[in-house]
Design an enzyme around this catalytic site. Structure first.
Site, PDB file in Angstrom:
ATOM      1  N   ASP A  25       0.836  -1.192   0.000  1.00 29.17           N
ATOM      2  CA  ASP A  25       0.000   0.000   0.000  1.00 29.17           C
ATOM      3  C   ASP A  25       0.878   1.251   0.000  1.00 29.17           C
ATOM      4  O   ASP A  25       2.001   1.226   0.512  1.00 29.17           O
ATOM      5  CB  ASP A  25      -0.895  -0.036   1.254  1.00 29.17           C
ATOM      6  CG  ASP A  25      -2.114   0.851   1.118  1.00 29.17           C
ATOM      7  OD1 ASP A  25      -2.316   1.452   0.044  1.00 29.17           O
ATOM      8  OD2 ASP A  25      -2.875   0.946   2.093  1.00 29.17           O
ATOM      9  N   ASN A  73     -10.602  -2.628  -6.285  1.00 26.78           N
ATOM     10  CA  ASN A  73      -9.762  -1.664  -7.027  1.00 26.78           C
ATOM     11  C   ASN A  73     -10.338  -1.248  -8.382  1.00 26.78           C
ATOM     12  O   ASN A  73      -9.836  -0.304  -9.002  1.00 26.78           O
ATOM     13  CB  ASN A  73      -8.334  -2.201  -7.225  1.00 26.78           C
ATOM     14  CG  ASN A  73      -7.488  -2.118  -5.969  1.00 26.78           C
ATOM     15  OD1 ASN A  73      -6.576  -2.920  -5.759  1.00 26.78           O
ATOM     16  ND2 ASN A  73      -7.781  -1.157  -5.098  1.00 26.78           N
TER      17      ASN A  73
END
Ligand code: FPP
Length: 247
Positions: A25, A73
């Site tokens: 991330d 996503n």
């Protein structure tokens, strides 16, 4: 990993067998901090993946599982989604030779059905091309969600029961595990999340039941094999009891 006794990184029986999973991330923030497009962060992130895979034998990591694209996503811009998909394809093409040479077996987990057929063909090819390798097992999660995986496994199990090939009363944890995308892998010992977020975000929900979690503030494009080594050193000090009592 045996589930009935505590394990330590310096235990010889345990050495070089670690399964580490990473929620990579912070690519977007890393790029934005520099005034660059988010995709530049993802490209830098891919370089970090390459470095980490190469460092796995030295770090004692046999299984490395990376969260590259979640079922959530798709809500990103088309540009970012397409950019990421093309980055995955480029990574495979560019790294195939090295993976073969270094004994890396690559697998892709997640639901491939909505992905571009060319990319799916590339996934099939690299899985086949590296299938004889056993030194490092690199698994990349693409269009992956833990709940989605459990839902797909439950559907497959239900179909087997309906067909009379499986007895519903004989279903064990191991039965479910065998229907997961990760059926060929041991459960992760450690899940690392970068960039200071402390969420699990639908990653390996079934498999990480006994995993240790480490959250580091380092953004993924700044994450090096040395960062991983420091985390593993700290992890090695922890005892894992798997719900039992330490003898
Ligand atoms: C999360 O950071 C990262 C991703 C959604 C993509 C991860 C992909 C790579 C590291 C690229 C290469 C991977 C392989 C396996 C070749 P973010 O963009 O959500 O960061 P932010 O929270 O700062 O926006």
């Amino acid at each position: 990993m045996k589930m009935d006794q505590p394990v330590k990184r310096d235990d010889p029986a345990y050495a070089n067998q670690l399964h580490v999973a990473v929620i990579m991330d912070g690519n977007g923030r890393w790029a934005s901090n520099r005034g660059w497009p988010r995709l530049v962060g993802h490209r830098k992130g891919a370089e970090r993946v390459r470095e980490l895979v190469n460092a796995c034998p030295e770090l004692g990591i046999r299984y490395l599982t990376l969260y590259a694209f979640s079922t959530e996503n798709w809500s990103r811009t088309t540009e970012e989604v397409l950019g990421l998909m093309s980055l995955f394809g480029r990574y495979i093409k560019r790294e195939a030779g090295r993976m073969k040479q270094e004994g890396v077996r690559m697998r892709i987990i997640g639901d491939r059905t909505p992905l571009d057929p060319k990319l799916r063909a590339l996934f099939d090819w690299i899985e086949e091309d590296t299938s004889a390798n056993d030194r490092v097992h690199l698994t990349v999660a693409i269009n992956y969600g833990g709940r989605d995986e459990i839902r797909r496994a439950a559907g497959a199990v239900a179909r087997e029961v309906k067909a009379g090939r499986l007895d519903a009363d004989a279903i064990t944890d191991a039965t479910l595990s065998a229907y997961m995308d990760t059926s060929a892998l041991p459960d992760p010992d450690l899940v690392v999340r970068t960039s200071g977020e402390t969420r699990v975000s639908n990653f390996l929900l079934w498999q990480a039941a006994y995993a240790e979690y480490v959250f580091t503030p380092v953004l993924w494009p700044d994450f090096s094999p040395e960062t991983m080594s420091t985390i593993l050193d700290a992890f090695g000090q922890r005892e894992r009891r798997f719900g039992g009592v330490l003898k």
